[in-house]
Structure formats: C-alpha cells, structure tokens
Enzyme design. Structure first.
Site, short mmCIF file in Angstrom:
data_model
loop_
_atom_site.label_atom_id
_atom_site.label_comp_id
_atom_site.label_asym_id
_atom_site.label_seq_id
_atom_site.Cartn_x
_atom_site.Cartn_y
_atom_site.Cartn_z
N ASP A 168 -2.74 -0.34 6.37
CA ASP A 168 -3.60 -0.70 5.25
C ASP A 168 -3.11 -1.97 4.55
O ASP A 168 -3.90 -2.79 4.08
CB ASP A 168 -3.67 0.45 4.24
CG ASP A 168 -4.48 1.63 4.77
OD1 ASP A 168 -4.90 1.58 5.95
OD2 ASP A 168 -4.70 2.60 4.02
N ASP A 221 0.86 -1.19 0.00
CA ASP A 221 0.00 0.00 0.00
C ASP A 221 0.89 1.24 0.00
O ASP A 221 1.97 1.24 0.61
CB ASP A 221 -0.91 0.02 1.23
CG ASP A 221 -1.87 1.19 1.19
OD1 ASP A 221 -2.88 1.11 0.44
OD2 ASP A 221 -1.62 2.21 1.87
N HIS A 224 -5.49 4.55 6.80
CA HIS A 224 -4.87 5.49 5.87
C HIS A 224 -3.38 5.69 6.17
O HIS A 224 -2.82 6.74 5.84
CB HIS A 224 -5.59 6.84 5.87
CG HIS A 224 -6.98 6.75 5.31
ND1 HIS A 224 -7.25 6.46 4.00
CD2 HIS A 224 -8.19 6.91 5.93
CE1 HIS A 224 -8.55 6.44 3.82
NE2 HIS A 224 -9.15 6.70 4.96
N GLU A 232 0.93 5.58 0.41
CA GLU A 232 0.27 6.87 0.70
C GLU A 232 0.96 7.91 -0.18
O GLU A 232 2.18 7.86 -0.39
CB GLU A 232 0.41 7.25 2.18
CG GLU A 232 -0.24 6.27 3.14
CD GLU A 232 -1.73 6.12 2.93
OE1 GLU A 232 -2.37 7.11 2.48
OE2 GLU A 232 -2.27 5.03 3.19
#
Length: 591
Positions: free
Chosen positions: A186, A40, A181, A42
């Site tokens: 995540d 994942d 988040h 960000e």
C-alpha cells in the site's frame, strides 16, 4: 481498563510543523527537491491507544527516486480479529515472533527524520503513531504531513474518479504497484499515486511544499483561484489593500509581515463569509511599507477613515462621532452635537454614537439639577415649567425659581469641573443614588444608574487621557525593535507626524533628526482631538505607554490632572464588571 473514545482527526488538525528544528523541510522547498516518507500501517482495527499496529511499511523518495524502504510486522500484544486476518492475510502466528511497537518506533522515527510524512487518509496513520509515541515515552517529531486522499479531493473531480480510495486512485493513474491491504504494498501504491497527483498540481500553480500542504486543506475555489494575489508582497511591516477591478479599496489591513498575513487569506484558516465575498471581488493587493507597526496601524486607520472599505467592519461611518457640550447661555444645558466650535469651552467626548452620549448625559442629570428642556431661557421673562419641575427633578430656571449664580453653583460648575478636571461631585451623587436604590431593593433601577455612572467615568477618563497627549505640540519617542534597532516616532498634537527606524548599529539620533525634519506639519485645532481621530491618538498612547518605549524629547509636559478622572479607574472597572453580569447585582459599588 476503559478504552478511550477515538475520534479521527481531520486534515486541518494535522500538525503543520511550524516549529521544526533545522534540517526539516520548509514551506519554500520545491516539491521536486522534497524528501517524502510514504507510510502505511496495518492495525487490528481498534482505536489508537498506543498499540494495535500489526505492520509498518514506508518508502522514502525524492524527485521520483526511491531512497530507502522500511517494512516490518509488529506484534500488537493482542489477538487479531478474524475479519482483519481475512482482509490482510496477516495471522496470529505471523505476528508472534515480530517485535513490539516500542522496539519498532526508533527505526520509524529515524526513517522519518528530515522528511515529509505522506499517507493515504493521513489522520488515521498519524493518530496511531502519535499514540504509540506517547504511550512508550518517545517524542513525536511533529513532521510536515501530506494526505494523498485530501490532495485527490482537491485535484480530481467526480467525473474522473467516483471516490478517493487508494485502489480507485491506483487504477486511475495505472500505477505499477497495486494496494493489497499489506503495509509495504500500500505504501508503494501511495508513492505512485503521490507522483500522479504532483504532476497534476503544476496546473494549479502549486510548486512548493507549503503550497501543496495548503492546497490539500479545505480552501474554497475562490481562494485557490485568487491565491496569486499574495505573490511578490514584501515581508515588512505595513498596510495591505485589497482592490477591486475599478481600483476601489475593498478591505484594508495591517501586519508586521505583509506577505505572510496576505497569504493567510488564501488558507483553510480563513473562514469568514465576508472575506470570501471580498476575495471574489478583489483583483489586486497593494502593499504600503511602513517603518514599524505603529505607523502601519495609524495608516490603516487613516485609510479606513478616508475610503470606508465595504468589508472592514469598523469602516461604517467612522467619522460620525458626537460630543456632549454645555451650551453658552444664562441657564446652560447639555447638548449632543456633531462638531465643536472654537467658542465651546465645556464638552465631553468624542462618543461613537448618540446613544452613548445620551447615556452619559442621563448620568449627569441624575447627579446634578441640570435642566433637560431645550428652549433658550431668558433672564427677564419666565416661561411655563415642565413636568420635571413638578416632580422636583428640575429647579425650574424657566420660572426663575433659581438664580443664574445659584444654578451655576449647583448644576453647571460640577459638570464643567468633571469634564476637565475632577468628577468627584458627580461620582459621589451617582454612588449615593445607587446605594439608595439598592437599599430599597430596586435593583434594576440601581443597575440603570450604574450604567450611567460607567458612561460618565468612561468618557471623562478617555477625554482627559487624550488631552494629556494632544495638547503637546511635539513629542519624540523611541522603542527598541526586535532586531535590536530603534523604532522612532514624532507625534504632534496627538497625530503621528513622522516615523522611522534606526537599524542595529546605526545611531538613532541622526535618524530622529531626519524624521523630525521631514515630519508632517500639524496645525493647532480645537477640542481634545484637534488633529487626528481619537482612535489614532489612542493607538499612539498605547505605544507610548509600553514599558520599553522611551520619551526622547517633548515641547511641553505630558501630564494628567492631579485629581482627574483617572483616579477612578478601579471604580470604573468594578462597575463595568458588575454591569456585565447577566443576573441583577445586589452588591454595592463603593469607591
């Protein structure tokens, strides 16, 4: 600097990894033995232009066991929008001491090596990583990619979950990790969701990596329900037949690898409506193994011709070919017929339709003064002339204005010669007519005559080419196979009578002798394709004319007329190219 416009990819656009080197997982690998890297990212929320990544989190798992974790903040080299800070809790101060993405990428790529990349809404994360690799000079390894969001859309119904967001799925599966988040949280939540989805895949008979990747793609319920039809098929050249419940053939196809080709009908790449309808009616797939691809292509043609499967486009009335022949009478004319008799000596074809035959006939009528009326004319009594005689477009043999011998010289001999040998007279006459019409700026009429020239040349070239092969009683040929062996074919009168393969290290001569001894007996017939369809003979010709095919033995010489229609191929190609233009052609076609 202008930022590139970003369009998020779809699951179908993700790399499939077909060309991965050794060490990467293959389609046949069981899901329980597959190593997954669940990742994942960000980001700052912008487009994937090589930067914008603020955090990377990845977990490596196999068989439910965690093998490793990678997590790091990344300095994006740009300010973080306030709404991103509110959403993720990542501040500018947290990222200032973090390494840039070009320093993080080597670790990420090493972590990915030999594994399947898993992400929720994978096109987004893959897009950022690929852009970063491209910007900083790293080679993207093109791993297998599995999207948990896409899997959830296929596995879970709207009654089970209202949407396929990561938080919704984590709540549905009651995962020990919940998304927040932040990249690592995540990624761990996605691991739990992946395991929940894999448990559900067993009910859909999805057990391997290839099955899971294909299942996640946009296949129809019918494809998913019928995909078991592709099981157990051989990976050899041959023909496959989709059959209905009553054993009726629905569709016939051919491939160098039957199993792989049939599986493709149950993938997202198959989008044809008629094939979807065919799959709904199919109950089983029958495989006919062949020695090589030529035999497979020929058997496919024969099966389509014999059974006319409703979902093969070319199976509609394949036997309805027509011929153009000169009638046997004192004043011959052209006649369109469906079959040739033993007494027919001057003919042209076969044509796939009556319209094609009539177009070639019109070209001959433009070139020579053949009569176009249909009554049988007498050499003793006259009959009334038609309008064409009054217009000077017919020599009026009906009124005996031309003798039988002169009619033969002016009209019949050029046509008869063109059919079997040299179409020079017809070509010259049609070119002269095109020149005259173009010179008078009657371009549309010139285009019509050009189309008739194309029809005449195409038919004569085709027939003479076919006759060069079909007049040979027996021809044996061999072609090097990809594995180093030999593909062997015995052709009799233009029909494939026998086929075999000599594996690498096996002398091909004994195999050829065996193929010849067991080959089909082909009796002589009449016409340019007496023993097979024109399509079959043309497939054989294409195989024989390949540069790597060797002629081993032939009972007769394989030849074409020295001044035959083939010498006008360049003219035919130019005329066909001119006819394909959408605007009127004002250029002249010359030899």
């Amino acid at each position: 600097m202008v930022q590139p416009k970003y369009v998020q990819g779809t699951l179908d656009g993700l790399p499939a990894g077909e060309s991965l080197p050794d060490g990467w997982p293959t389609d046949a690998l069981a899901l329980s033995q597959t190593t997954f890297v669940v990742l994942d990212l960000e980001t700052t929320g912008g487009a994937p232009d090589g930067g914008g990544i603020t955090e990377v989190g990845a977990v490596k798992v196999r068989g439910g066991e965690e093998l490793g974790v990678l997590a790091t903040l990344v300095n994006p080299g740009e300010p973080i929008p306030p709404f991103i800070t509110v959403l993720t809790g990542i501040t500018q101060a947290m990222l200032l001491p973090a390494p840039p993405i070009e320093q993080v990428l080597p670790s990420v790529l090493e972590f990915l090596h030999g594994a399947v990349l898993v992400a929720h809404n994978a096109p987004y994360d893959v897009g950022f990583l690929k852009a970063a690799c491209a910007r900083h000079g790293y080679t993207w390894p093109n791993p297998r990619v599995l999207d948990t969001a896409a899997l959830a859309r296929r596995v879970l119904t709207r009654d089970e979950v209202p949407n396929r967001k990561l938080g919704t799925l984590a709540a549905y599966f009651r995962t020990p990790h919940q998304p927040s988040h932040r990249a690592l949280d995540d990624a761990k939540a996605t691991v739990d969701v992946l395991h929940g989805l894999i448990a559900r895949l067993g009910g859909h008979r999805v057990e391997t990596l290839g099955d899971a990747i294909e299942f996640a793609r946009a296949v129809t319920p019918t494809q998913r329900r019928k995909r078991h039809l592709a099981e157990g098929l051989p990976r050899v050249p041959g023909v496959y037949i989709f059959r209905a419940a009553d054993d009726r053939p629905l569709y016939v196809g051919t491939s160098g690898d039957i199993a792989t080709r049939v599986r493709s009908y149950f993938t997202a790449s198959e989008k044809r409506a008629r094939i979807s309808e065919m799959l709904a009616a199919a109950e089983r797939v029958e495989a006919v193994e062949c020695a090589h691809t030529l035999e497979a292509e020929v058997r496919e043609l024969r099966l389509i011709g014999a059974h006319a499967p409703p979902y093969n486009r070319r199976s509609k009335f394949p036997e309805r070919v027509v011929w153009l022949k000169l009638t046997s009478e004192p004043y011959p004319r052209l006649s369109v017929v469906r079959a040739l008799g033993p007494d027919d000596e001057a003919y042209l074809g076969p044509f796939s339709s009556r319209r094609a035959a009539e177009l070639a006939a019109a070209g001959m009528h433009d070139a020579v003064p053949l009569r176009q009326c249909t009554p049988r004319l007498s050499v003793r009594t006259t009959s009334l002339a038609c309008a064409l005689a009054e217009l000077g477009r017919c020599p009026a043999p009906c009124e005996h204005r031309i003798s039988v011998s002169e009619y033969e010289r002016q009209a019949v001999t050029p046509v008869r010669t063109a059919m079997v040998d040299d179409p020079q007279v017809l070509v010259d006459a049609l070119l002269a007519r095109i020149e005259a019409l173009a010179g008078a700026e009657r371009y549309e009429e010139a285009g019509v005559v050009r189309g008739r020239l194309v029809a005449v040349l195409r038919a004569t070239v085709r027939m003479q080419r076919l006759m060069g092969l079909t007049r040979i009683e027996e021809l044996a040929a061999a072609r090097r196979a990809a594995d180093g062996g030999w593909e062997i074919a015995v052709i009799r009168r233009g029909r494939l009578a026998g086929a075999g393969t000599a594996p690498p290290g096996v002398p091909p001569r004994p195999v050829l002798d065996l193929v010849r001894a067991t080959a089909e007996t082909v009796l002589p017939g009449h016409g340019p394709v007496p023993s097979a369809s024109a399509e079959e003979s043309e497939r054989i010709l294409s195989w024989l004319e390949r540069p790597d095919t060797r002629l081993v033995e032939t009972s007769d010489g394989w030849a074409s007329p020295a001044r035959g229609a083939a010498r006008f191929r360049d003219l035919l190609e130019r005329a066909e190219a001119a006819a394909s233009r959408t605007t009127p052609d004002r250029t002249h076609i010359s030899k």
